[in-house]
Enzyme design. Structure first.
Site, mmCIF file in Angstrom:
data_model
loop_
_atom_site.group_PDB
_atom_site.id
_atom_site.type_symbol
_atom_site.label_atom_id
_atom_site.label_comp_id
_atom_site.label_asym_id
_atom_site.label_seq_id
_atom_site.Cartn_x
_atom_site.Cartn_y
_atom_site.Cartn_z
ATOM 1 N N SER A 58 15.824 8.839 0.733
ATOM 2 C CA SER A 58 15.941 8.147 2.206
ATOM 3 C C SER A 58 14.664 8.245 2.835
ATOM 4 O O SER A 58 14.063 9.243 2.768
ATOM 5 C CB SER A 58 17.250 8.746 2.880
ATOM 6 O OG SER A 58 17.415 10.057 3.087
ATOM 7 N N TYR A 79 33.655 16.179 6.153
ATOM 8 C CA TYR A 79 33.077 15.387 5.118
ATOM 9 C C TYR A 79 33.975 15.351 3.836
ATOM 10 O O TYR A 79 34.254 16.303 3.199
ATOM 11 C CB TYR A 79 31.683 15.975 4.571
ATOM 12 C CG TYR A 79 30.873 14.838 3.912
ATOM 13 C CD1 TYR A 79 30.067 14.011 4.452
ATOM 14 C CD2 TYR A 79 30.845 14.935 2.463
ATOM 15 C CE1 TYR A 79 29.295 13.072 3.954
ATOM 16 C CE2 TYR A 79 30.103 14.076 1.790
ATOM 17 C CZ TYR A 79 29.286 13.154 2.337
ATOM 18 O OH TYR A 79 28.631 12.246 1.782
#
Lengths: 593, 593
Positions: free
Chosen positions: B246, B514
């Site tokens: 990314s 998460y």
């Protein structure tokens, strides 16, 4: 989908605090800064003294102030020679809007709508030198036509809606302490202007002790917030120099910074979510510890200076009151050594709640503000001075002081002290005690009163600030001082200018610099305009030296002309387009930014 | 106004680093996550193994993974029974725009404009399960019609301008790692869509060592940034799980969070100012340590998911590489004890760079991922296990693990370790060593490959996240797990769902949670849609339990339907109006947010 929701751990705990103490009516001055019971004055002996009992300096004579100021300004100051203010100067005629006023009277109780000239005047200015000059010696050309005091969010909403229906406009007002002409009404505004005073929305609505959050109404002042949180062991920790009078809503609208930001953060870090009433409807969002959902429009109100909406409340992060709060101070032979000290403190990662480095002139100013001493104290002080100057070899004309405020647990504070004083020694620093540090911080609030006093004694003064990268900071200070001297000389103004700076905030990437500028204006035509002209030159110098347009004062109307030096044309166009899109009728008519 | 500008102290020092190493062509997979040299596979013995040499787990067999997964999912898994992917599935026809393409070819070199179907396909998706299912077993209905690779800001500007002139639209693309369908092209887009790939803008333009800032181009990946900064002793410290692929621009566009945010901050804190090309012109602003000048439109691009402009570079805060980097891990008898531990760690104010608390299932998953052991290591491990279970009395079915990453100076790290382990003891924690901690963090990058492997083996999986107040976090975990089980049962899906959670980020006011969710889909019709349906139910449950819509993944197209549960109608209207005002032609046609 009916199923049992499991219970929460750590347990939720919500507290609804008592309302804050109510100020007696008229406690705050209309014509000058601060509380009516406090302020500088000349006593019968011709000495400067501080009235009242609110601050450490209160009730004391300050015999050295005028003699010292004479030396610095290079002029003779006669304590009894006053430039008598003519407050209130002429208040402009009202633009009446009978339909709007009738509707407001029907919606709010009559006591909460006023067209009293003095209140209208007060709601049309903040505390720039231009503002204060105007209400004492000049004139404001346009002020609000009425003042309204809503008591809850629904009333705020209705005032805005009534303004829309009746073709009026609204300017939200908090503590009225801005120093950017943000409350000045646009002179060409033909509609009726309602000043929407938020001071009655001053409650901490709830405290969530487990998650360390609170919801606070926009009109609560720093004093009121700390009172309500403090009773339950919490603090917001936001302490701008105006904290006694400025409000949460005002802090949000100007993107404020507090002196203890190293520990508690600046306002944008403290505010988790903003609630606001806007021409488009209410902005609201449940607060989250952190969220990735694109831009939150309610946050666009941070720094929006009343242009986009009216902040009604915000949820904020809160902190337990620190177990320990200790002051400290260090003297350095030169500003450069002090500056290297604060740089190393920031780089060490161990940074006290507040670190402020005064230049030599400001250090002297602090000395001149010392109250008259007893004979014994005077001897002690003389001996200390002797030690600093003779034994340590500091020069009275170049030494500087750094004041420190440590907050935290005993071990945290002790560790910070060890680290900070170790760094100070490396830079030739000499510890000057907690008392001097505490005095420095307490003076912050009292010193705010001095500007009005000086103005009456032919000295016009103002502060301005910037933020700048570490590597550019010292050059910026030198450049601004040099420019001020040049501008002062060029105009043939009396005596010498007073221009002084302190480092008030430390960041990883740079510092906030806070300047004081003053000059003697007796015999000067239009001194307020001359001052504004020189301040404009100083701002130009700041920008040329790599400084920012503002660290925390904001833009208002005072610095509007410089915006194209900060933002690209597209960025300015986006700001304009947003305003047009969300407030096409310019219902929020403050005309800032 | 000619006058000498004083020199700067501490001295400015600007470094222009060498460019990053170039990846060999094809180093990154098109059809699955990550580098082509790495990934899970089944070896000849029918065991799961990890290919390559890039990670600690690389080149190793993982014999326990399938047997453990069988037990958890309650189904029989045959390592040789693959649901063979049909990548690339049919790539939609191109919408040609010959004028646009000719103009692009004239402006960029031909090698930097492509209409290759596989590259177009790759630029039309990220890494949601829907995306990966579509390119292997389904179909994307609309993908970009061409891909362009500008090499500098001027080329970005020209691509956008050519798109405007020729009636095309542009979708900026970084690493293509989003998990929100953000790169999915709107199916009803009739104009030609150019994917503007920023990967060639991957330079750190300069490093300012004194002020700890750097200007970095938007297309630089985490790997490339750390390589360029690291050579000069600095780090950005931003480490999302996707950091190998990314990009800075992608982090800004999704408002990313890194696993070491406790020390370095999230992306909005790291970014000092954003440069962007927009339909209205360039957004830019000189960075300042802190500024109060109203909203900075360039910051509206944080989280804007390609809708408002194309980030070309940003100035960011950087940090010296830490002298010490140590891992740690602690076992707790229960999730609740672990949770109270992380709460107290946050409240202590002494928080390591990363603190992650796994639930029991995720702890087991970590154990199952352990490579095959030598005989000696196996004995040692069995003895350790015996100690934990027998002597300490932990239950294999309820114990949890917390991994820790400490960064800083030796004394900082030592102080953090002392504080953290003291708190751990108070909550029944047992230190489980640096090795287990390090393994946990290194697995983060390798584990990203498992989703594609599982999909080929009839297990569909995805992660999703939220942030929530401390007091609501545990209930939220329980509610989401219960809801997933209900949804799974209701649909009569095979075996049992895998649903597991970890606390990945700590804040003063709450945590990031998460989740991993997976189920066995053999025999299930339209498994990707079934999965999406259940994920939607889980999101509903998260919002009902006080969680946020997203902590760091963003909204994209995946979560758009939930926006009205986060923002008030006025807030949504403001977002729409801003988009309409600054991009009236929808030149930036990604259709997100």
């Amino acid at each position: 989908m009916a199923h049992a929701h499991a219970g929460a751990h750590p347990e939720a705990s919500r507290i609804v605090p008592e309302p804050p103490s109510q100020l007696p009516p008229g406690a705050e001055s209309l014509d000058v800064w601060g509380f009516r019971d406090s302020g500088f004055e000349v006593n019968a002996a011709g000495q400067v003294a501080f009235r009242g009992s609110r601050y450490a300096i209160s009730g004391k004579a300050i015999p050295n102030l005028l003699p010292w100021a004479e030396g610095v300004l290079g002029v003779k100051l006669d304590a009894f020679d006053r430039n008598t203010p003519h407050y209130p100067t002429a208040v402009p005629e009202r633009v009446a809007n009978p339909g709007f006023e009738a509707a407001l009277a029907a919606r709010l109780s009559p006591a909460r709508v006023s067209s009293d000239p003095q209140l209208r005047l007060r709601h049309g200015h903040g505390h720039t030198q231009e503002d204060m000059w105007a209400i004492k010696h000049g004139a404001l050309r346009r002020v609000p036509d009425l003042v309204v005091w809503p008591e809850d969010e629904a009333e705020v909403r209705d005032v805005l809606e009534l303004a829309r229906v009746h073709g009026a406009c609204v300017v939200p007002c908090g503590g009225g302490t801005n120093v950017t002409d943000a409350l000045r009404c646009p002179e060409d505004e033909r509609r009726s202007i309602a000043s929407l005073d938020l001071r009655r929305l001053n409650r901490v609505l709830w405290i969530d002790a487990t998650n360390r959050t609170a919801q606070i109404q926009a009109g609560a002042t720093g004093l009121e917030i700390e009172e309500q949180l403090g009773r339950h062991g919490f603090t917001l920790g936001h302490e701008p120099d105006s904290a006694e009078h400025s409000t949460l809503g005002g802090w949000i609208a100007t993107n404020a910074s507090g002196m203890k930001k190293n520990r508690y953060g600046n306002i944008e870090q403290l505010v988790l979510s903003v609630r606001a009433v806007t021409p488009e409807g209410d902005l609201e969002r449940p607060p989250a510890p952190r969220e990735s959902v694109g831009a939150d429009p309610a946050r666009w109100l941070i720094g929006s200076e009343g242009q986009l909406g009216i902040v009604t409340s915000a949820s904020v992060e809160i902190f337990p009151l620190p177990a320990v709060r200790r002051f400290g101070s260090v003297l350095f032979p030169s500003f450069e050594q002090g500056f290297r000290f604060v740089f190393d403190v920031q780089r060490s990662g161990v940074v006290p709640a507040s670190v402020r480095l005064m230049d030599n002139l400001q250090f002297q100013f602090g000395q001149a503000l010392k109250p008259a001493k007893t004979r014994l104290a005077a001897i002690k002080s003389a001996l200390e001075k002797l030690y600093v100057l003779r034994v340590r070899g500091f020069e009275a004309e170049s030494m500087v002081a750094c004041t420190l405020l440590f907050e935290g647990s005993e071990s945290e504070v002790a560790a910070q002290e060890r680290s900070v004083y170790r760094i100070a020694s490396r830079h030739g620093g000499m510890q000057a005690g907690a008392e001097n540090g505490e005095r420095g911080y307490q003076l912050t609030f009292a010193i705010a009163y001095i500007r009005d006093f000086l103005l009456d004694h032919w000295v016009i003064a103002e502060s301005f600030e910037t933020s700048v990268a570490w590597s550019d900071a010292q050059a910026l200070c030198a450049n601004v001082k040099q420019r001020i001297w040049q501008e002062h000389a060029k105009r043939g103004l009396p005596g010498r200018p007073f221009i002084s700076v302190r480092v008030t905030q430390l960041y990883e990437t740079g510092v906030c610099l806070y300047f004081y500028f003053a000059f003697h204006y007796k015999g000067v035509a239009a001194p307020s305009e001359v001052f504004a002209d020189i301040e404009r030159a100083a701002r130009d110098e700041i920008l040329r030296s790599g400084g920012s347009l503002s660290h925390h004062h904001g833009v208002g109307k005072l610095r509007q002309e410089f915006l194209p030096r900060v933002f690209s044309p597209a960025a300015l166009a986006w700001r304009r387009k947003l305003k047009q899109a969300v407030d096409p009728e310019n219902l929020l008519g403050a005309g800032n930014g």
